[in-house]
Each structure stands twice: as C-alpha cells, then as structure tokens.
Design an enzyme around this catalytic site. Sequence first.
Site, PDB file in Angstrom:
ATOM      1  N   ASP A  91      83.179  56.961 -38.376  1.00 57.48           N
ATOM      2  CA  ASP A  91      84.262  57.952 -37.756  1.00 57.48           C
ATOM      3  C   ASP A  91      84.691  59.141 -38.554  1.00 57.48           C
ATOM      4  O   ASP A  91      85.897  59.563 -38.665  1.00 57.48           O
ATOM      5  CB  ASP A  91      85.563  57.115 -37.304  1.00 57.48           C
ATOM      6  CG  ASP A  91      85.147  56.050 -36.290  1.00 57.48           C
ATOM      7  OD1 ASP A  91      84.329  56.105 -35.368  1.00 57.48           O
ATOM      8  OD2 ASP A  91      85.914  54.888 -36.557  1.00 57.48           O
TER       9      ASP A  91
ATOM     10  N   LYS B  53      81.498  63.047 -37.314  1.00 55.48           N
ATOM     11  CA  LYS B  53      79.991  63.191 -37.812  1.00 55.48           C
ATOM     12  C   LYS B  53      79.656  63.888 -36.224  1.00 55.48           C
ATOM     13  O   LYS B  53      78.821  65.128 -36.414  1.00 55.48           O
ATOM     14  CB  LYS B  53      79.290  62.116 -37.579  1.00 55.48           C
ATOM     15  CG  LYS B  53      79.223  61.177 -38.907  1.00 55.48           C
ATOM     16  CD  LYS B  53      78.540  59.705 -38.779  1.00 55.48           C
ATOM     17  CE  LYS B  53      79.044  58.900 -38.042  1.00 55.48           C
ATOM     18  NZ  LYS B  53      80.169  58.223 -38.208  1.00 55.48           N
TER      19      LYS B  53
ATOM     20  N   ALA C 111      78.530  53.213 -31.682  1.00 51.30           N
ATOM     21  CA  ALA C 111      78.994  54.613 -32.312  1.00 51.30           C
ATOM     22  C   ALA C 111      79.779  54.941 -31.096  1.00 51.30           C
ATOM     23  O   ALA C 111      79.840  54.784 -29.675  1.00 51.30           O
ATOM     24  CB  ALA C 111      77.758  55.297 -32.533  1.00 51.30           C
ATOM     25  N   GLY C 112      80.877  55.837 -31.696  1.00 47.23           N
ATOM     26  CA  GLY C 112      81.677  56.854 -30.845  1.00 47.23           C
ATOM     27  C   GLY C 112      81.871  58.038 -31.329  1.00 47.23           C
ATOM     28  O   GLY C 112      82.247  58.253 -32.567  1.00 47.23           O
ATOM     29  N   HIS C 113      80.961  59.105 -31.018  1.00 44.89           N
ATOM     30  CA  HIS C 113      80.875  60.531 -31.654  1.00 44.89           C
ATOM     31  C   HIS C 113      81.549  61.382 -30.681  1.00 44.89           C
ATOM     32  O   HIS C 113      81.085  61.862 -29.599  1.00 44.89           O
ATOM     33  CB  HIS C 113      79.485  60.918 -31.984  1.00 44.89           C
ATOM     34  CG  HIS C 113      78.736  59.873 -32.915  1.00 44.89           C
ATOM     35  ND1 HIS C 113      77.543  59.979 -33.279  1.00 44.89           N
ATOM     36  CD2 HIS C 113      79.322  58.932 -33.609  1.00 44.89           C
ATOM     37  CE1 HIS C 113      77.204  58.953 -33.978  1.00 44.89           C
ATOM     38  NE2 HIS C 113      78.507  58.309 -34.238  1.00 44.89           N
TER      39      HIS C 113
ATOM     40  N   GLN D  24      77.721  55.250 -37.650  1.00 49.02           N
ATOM     41  CA  GLN D  24      78.438  54.544 -38.477  1.00 49.02           C
ATOM     42  C   GLN D  24      78.744  55.169 -39.664  1.00 49.02           C
ATOM     43  O   GLN D  24      78.749  56.507 -39.994  1.00 49.02           O
ATOM     44  CB  GLN D  24      77.859  52.976 -38.743  1.00 49.02           C
ATOM     45  CG  GLN D  24      78.122  51.953 -37.398  1.00 49.02           C
ATOM     46  CD  GLN D  24      77.054  52.395 -36.439  1.00 49.02           C
ATOM     47  OE1 GLN D  24      75.781  52.292 -36.629  1.00 49.02           O
ATOM     48  NE2 GLN D  24      77.507  52.509 -35.233  1.00 49.02           N
TER      49      GLN D  24
HETATM   50  P1  GDP Z   1      82.190  60.368 -35.830  1.00 45.50           P
HETATM   51  O1  GDP Z   1      82.102  58.692 -35.230  1.00 45.50           O
HETATM   52  O2  GDP Z   1      82.168  60.322 -37.063  1.00 45.50           O
HETATM   53  O3  GDP Z   1      81.421  61.103 -34.864  1.00 45.50           O
HETATM   54  O4  GDP Z   1      83.913  60.280 -35.532  1.00 45.50           O
HETATM   55  P2  GDP Z   1      84.954  59.863 -34.296  1.00 45.50           P
HETATM   56  O5  GDP Z   1      84.367  60.919 -33.056  1.00 45.50           O
HETATM   57  O6  GDP Z   1      84.830  58.656 -33.949  1.00 45.50           O
HETATM   58  O7  GDP Z   1      86.269  60.374 -34.826  1.00 45.50           O
HETATM   59  C1  GDP Z   1      86.535  61.289 -35.423  1.00 45.50           C
HETATM   60  C2  GDP Z   1      87.947  61.945 -34.621  1.00 45.50           C
HETATM   61  O8  GDP Z   1      88.574  63.042 -35.437  1.00 45.50           O
HETATM   62  C3  GDP Z   1      87.471  62.436 -33.223  1.00 45.50           C
HETATM   63  O9  GDP Z   1      88.647  62.042 -32.493  1.00 45.50           O
HETATM   64  C4  GDP Z   1      87.461  64.007 -33.848  1.00 45.50           C
HETATM   65  O10 GDP Z   1      87.594  64.730 -32.351  1.00 45.50           O
HETATM   66  C5  GDP Z   1      88.522  64.089 -34.669  1.00 45.50           C
HETATM   67  N1  GDP Z   1      88.197  65.121 -35.546  1.00 45.50           N
HETATM   68  C6  GDP Z   1      87.169  65.588 -36.296  1.00 45.50           C
HETATM   69  N2  GDP Z   1      87.215  66.500 -37.042  1.00 45.50           N
HETATM   70  C7  GDP Z   1      88.659  66.834 -37.338  1.00 45.50           C
HETATM   71  C8  GDP Z   1      89.318  67.579 -38.185  1.00 45.50           C
HETATM   72  O11 GDP Z   1      88.978  68.174 -38.846  1.00 45.50           O
HETATM   73  N3  GDP Z   1      90.809  67.700 -37.695  1.00 45.50           N
HETATM   74  C9  GDP Z   1      91.026  66.821 -36.741  1.00 45.50           C
HETATM   75  N4  GDP Z   1      92.742  66.566 -36.720  1.00 45.50           N
HETATM   76  N5  GDP Z   1      90.501  66.063 -36.130  1.00 45.50           N
HETATM   77  C10 GDP Z   1      89.244  66.132 -36.398  1.00 45.50           C
HETATM   78  P1  IMO Z   2      80.625  55.595 -35.619  1.00 46.82           P
HETATM   79  O1  IMO Z   2      79.275  56.061 -35.514  1.00 46.82           O
HETATM   80  C1  IMO Z   2      83.486  52.996 -37.105  1.00 46.82           C
HETATM   81  C2  IMO Z   2      82.341  48.572 -37.267  1.00 46.82           C
HETATM   82  C3  IMO Z   2      82.921  47.794 -36.597  1.00 46.82           C
HETATM   83  C4  IMO Z   2      82.967  46.522 -37.355  1.00 46.82           C
HETATM   84  C5  IMO Z   2      81.612  46.617 -38.075  1.00 46.82           C
HETATM   85  C6  IMO Z   2      80.383  45.666 -37.303  1.00 46.82           C
HETATM   86  O2  IMO Z   2      81.580  56.189 -34.414  1.00 46.82           O
HETATM   87  O3  IMO Z   2      81.027  56.143 -36.876  1.00 46.82           O
HETATM   88  P2  IMO Z   2      79.284  46.027 -34.728  1.00 46.82           P
HETATM   89  O4  IMO Z   2      79.639  46.089 -33.571  1.00 46.82           O
HETATM   90  O5  IMO Z   2      78.554  47.342 -35.374  1.00 46.82           O
HETATM   91  O6  IMO Z   2      78.301  45.015 -35.186  1.00 46.82           O
HETATM   92  O7  IMO Z   2      80.337  45.947 -36.052  1.00 46.82           O
HETATM   93  O8  IMO Z   2      81.047  48.024 -38.124  1.00 46.82           O
HETATM   94  N1  IMO Z   2      81.757  49.959 -36.816  1.00 46.82           N
HETATM   95  C7  IMO Z   2      82.193  51.079 -36.726  1.00 46.82           C
HETATM   96  N2  IMO Z   2      83.437  51.438 -37.326  1.00 46.82           N
HETATM   97  N3  IMO Z   2      82.608  53.506 -36.487  1.00 46.82           N
HETATM   98  C8  IMO Z   2      81.671  53.141 -36.123  1.00 46.82           C
HETATM   99  O9  IMO Z   2      80.690  54.202 -35.433  1.00 46.82           O
HETATM  100  C9  IMO Z   2      81.299  51.743 -36.019  1.00 46.82           C
HETATM  101  N4  IMO Z   2      80.383  51.187 -35.604  1.00 46.82           N
HETATM  102  C10 IMO Z   2      80.527  50.001 -36.005  1.00 46.82           C
HETATM  103  O10 IMO Z   2      84.404  48.208 -36.267  1.00 46.82           O
HETATM  104  O11 IMO Z   2      83.923  46.537 -38.488  1.00 46.82           O
HETATM  105 MG    MG Z   3      83.135  57.250 -34.399  1.00 49.82          MG
END
Ligand code: GDP
Ligand code: IMO
Ligand code: MG
Length: 443
Positions: A27, A30, A53-55, A238
């Site tokens: 998170d 990415k 994953a949640g991007h 991750q």
């Molecule tokens: P990922 O899994 O690495 O793609 O990240 P996630 O999407 O799960 O979580 C990142 C969160 O931060 C999302 O809600 C993005 O919209 C937000 N985000 C990314 N870059 C920035 C930033 O520079 N500033 C702020 N405030 N939010 C950001």
């Molecule tokens: P992105 O790509 C943050 C964490 C889970 C748990 C551990 C194992 O969005 O960064 P799993 O379901 O993979 O067996 O869980 O890994 N986890 C993440 N934490 N971002 C993620 O993906 C994750 N994917 C798995 O919370 O601690």
């Molecule tokens: Mg994520």
Amino acid sequence: MIKYNLLINNSIIMNKNIIILGVQWGDEGKGKVIDLLSKNVNYVVRYQGGNNAGHTIIINEKKIILHLIPSGIMHKNVKTIIGNGVVISPNNLLSEIKELENLNIKIKNRLFLSTMCPLVLEYHIAMDLAQENFLKKKLIGTTGKGIGPSYTDKISRYALRIDDLFNKDIFAKKLKQIVDYYNFQLIYFYKSNSVNYKKILEHTLDISENITKISIDVSDFLYKARKNNKKIIFEGAQGTFLDIDHGTYPYVTCSNTIAGGALTGTGIGPLHVDYVLGVVKSYSTRVGSGPFPTEIFDKYNLHITNKGKEFGSTTGRKRRVGWLDIIFLKKAIIINSLTSLCLTKLDVLDGLDTVKLCVSYITSSGKKIFNLPIKQEDWNHIKPVYEIHPGWKENTCGITNILNLPQAAFNYIKRIEELTNINISIISTGPDRNNVIILDHFL
Ligand code: GDP
Ligand code: IMO
Ligand code: MG
C-alpha cells in the site's frame, strides 16, 4: 539551498525496462505511480500476488481500485499482462474486467495472462479462513482471498492452473482429487464446512473459455517485445517485507514480492531489467499482524490515519501506522538492488509539529544496533531510536515543483536520501495522477 532540477512539465522519455515495487509492507502507492509512468511504455506486467492486492488510481477525482489487472490499463496504448507468478481467481478476474468495461475502458486485446498461473478457487478461500480461525490470536491477518492455499498447491505440485482449463475431462478429474483432499482437512482437522465439488466444477468450466482465450506464453511474448525494443514496466504487488523469504516471516504473504520475483514470475532473464524503482511512503503502514518496530500509538496515529485515509483498498481494514523506518528501508534497497526511490504521501505529514525517522534500534539487552536482528523472535523486542525533525505547517498537496516545497519538507526528503545513500527521484504529493514531482535524475 534547494539544488534539484525539475523535469520540464514532468515529461519523461523512458527507454528502460523498469520494475516498480513496494519497499515496505504494501500500500505504498504503487498503483498511482505505475499508472503515472505507464504512459511512457508499451506493456505493464504483474508478476506475483493475486487479488489480495488493491492498487488505487485516481484520475480527475475518479477512483479505480485494481486487484489483478495491471495498473497500466488506464492508458489505451498500453497492453497489460499477468505473469505466471500471479495466482488467478477466475471469478475475480472476470468481474474486474466487467467493472472496467462498464467504465468504458477497452480490455479486448489489451489483457493477457500466462497459461501457467495457478487458480484460486472456492476451497482456497475456505481453507484460508479456516486456517486463520485455527490460529486464533496468532492469526496472520490475511486478506481471506485464498492466496496462501493457492500458492501452497503450487509448491506442492498439485495446483490447478490456467492450462488445465483447456481439457475439461482432465480438469474434472484433478479437481475431484483436490476437493476431496481439501474437504478432508476442512471437515476433520479444521472442523469447518466442506465445499461442493460439482458446484465448483460447473461454475469454473462455465466461465473457463473467457480466461483461456486470453492466455499466452508470457516469457515468449516478453522476449519478442524486448527484441522489438518495446518498453516494459514490471508491477509488484504487496511489499518487500511481506515477501515469503525476506519478509517478517511468518507474517507475510505467500509469494516473492521482491525484485527477483519479477524474473521468476514472468520468465524474463535478469539482464532484461534496467531499473528498479522502490515505492516508499513518507511514513509506514502495515495491515494484519507481525512486527512493526516504529508503530505509532500516540496522537500522530490519528493524524496519519485520517489524512492518509489509511484503510485497506481490498479489505477496508484500518491499517496500522508508524514512522518511516530507515533500517528496513536500507535492507529493501539491498534486496531489490534499487536504482532510486519514489517517496509517496508526503502531503499526509503536512501540519505535524515534528516528523520522525527511525535510524537504529535498542535490543532487549540494551544494545544499539543498526541492522535488523537476524533472529525472527528478536524483531518483536527491538525499540526504535528516532531522529526528530521539525514538521511543516504548509500544504504540500498537489505541488509539482520541488522548489515550492516547504524547507522542512525538503530537509526531510534530503535526510532520507543521506541516510539511505540513494536518490529520491519521484515525490508524490497527493492521490491524483498529477500530484507529483519528477526529478531529472529519475532516468
Ligand atoms: P498500492 O497497493 O501500493 O497501490 O497502494 P493503495 O492503493 O492500496 O494505497 C495507497 C493509497 O494512498 C490510495 O488510497 C492512494 O489513492 C493514496 N495515495 C497514493 N499516493 C498518494 C499521495 O502522494 N498522497 C496522498 N494523500 N494519497 C496518496
Ligand atoms: P498491495 O498490493 C497490504 C497482507 C495481509 C496479511 C498478509 C498475508 O495492495 O500492496 P494474504 O492474503 O496475502 O495471505 O495476507 O499480507 N497483504 C497486504 N497488505 N497490501 C497488500 O497488497 C497486501 N496483500 C496482502 O494484510 O498481513
Ligand atoms: Mg494496496
């Protein structure tokens, strides 16, 4: 004195194949960064993980969360590929495709996946939940998506893969054996509910053609792409410390999240990667259980949680938050052979009186150490030693020129570079695609 140069209009000509991955516990942002840089390449390739994953991508206030489909999909000239290192839930893949198509994003001829991807089916999810339930307080805190059991099948050499979907009879036979094996464990060991073989078989075969028709030999595809001078982003999911080998084991995910995973997870050779960009938050977060030396429990927790909207993109769980840990970061730089860093969410620290960087630890015996302990059990007992830096009151959200950053924010960035001895080449100043500073030493 600020001495960085800004790339004119943040425009980049990329002539390199680049791995972009998280260097903390996921998170890091990415999705945003990969989306941003995708406009400069031909292919974006996911190499590990699954729909855990949640991007997140935000374009003009419209938010899209991708779980399996690579983050380059928003650029119509980019083709997206899912490598063999990714585990595929056919259901989730198809519903994600549908969601994007409903937003008028064309997927046809723009999404392919490896025939070698293992499947994630209903029994994996049942097993994931049963195992977590069994662990009680020692649970991993998985996303509950069946990821661990699917990778377990792969390593145990009995996984059902995309290529098994081509022959319905073979698929039915293999599935029967696996479901019997899972049901035995679910019922007798985990005292949990069984899954229904017939239901899984019929449903999976019903939708299988939608998946097989986009399956390809990914390594061959990438070899040709490379020969034709096409540019590729390899997308990590991750983060480095959720890596099955190098992470905070056993509180990890079940794949190789590190840069090496891009090779095994797609079938490219090590010399075909020119650049590794590590995405790091200006602070730290992790979801689920496991060691987190810089975790914050005081007033700063609320500020970062609220301003950073630190709730999981996949499960909605509140993320644990902490200060940036330079010791972990230095380890990530080594493991991934990072070329440079992209620092995200700088704006989340706006308004704090002070910001902290963890630069060493004190062990339970009172010793000061500058590396991660080599024994897993010691990770829970180290105490962080912080450098405390002045914060800044000004708003940095949306700043695109480094010269406009408050001096204290600039000093914070500079200090991270000094401590890690690596360039920060991109700074993200907000969730939107355009909230970014790209520096001329990026490429
Ligand atoms: P990922 O899994 O690495 O793609 O990240 P996630 O999407 O799960 O979580 C990142 C969160 O931060 C999302 O809600 C993005 O919209 C937000 N985000 C990314 N870059 C920035 C930033 O520079 N500033 C702020 N405030 N939010 C950001
Ligand atoms: P992105 O790509 C943050 C964490 C889970 C748990 C551990 C194992 O969005 O960064 P799993 O379901 O993979 O067996 O869980 O890994 N986890 C993440 N934490 N971002 C993620 O993906 C994750 N994917 C798995 O919370 O601690
Ligand atoms: Mg994520």
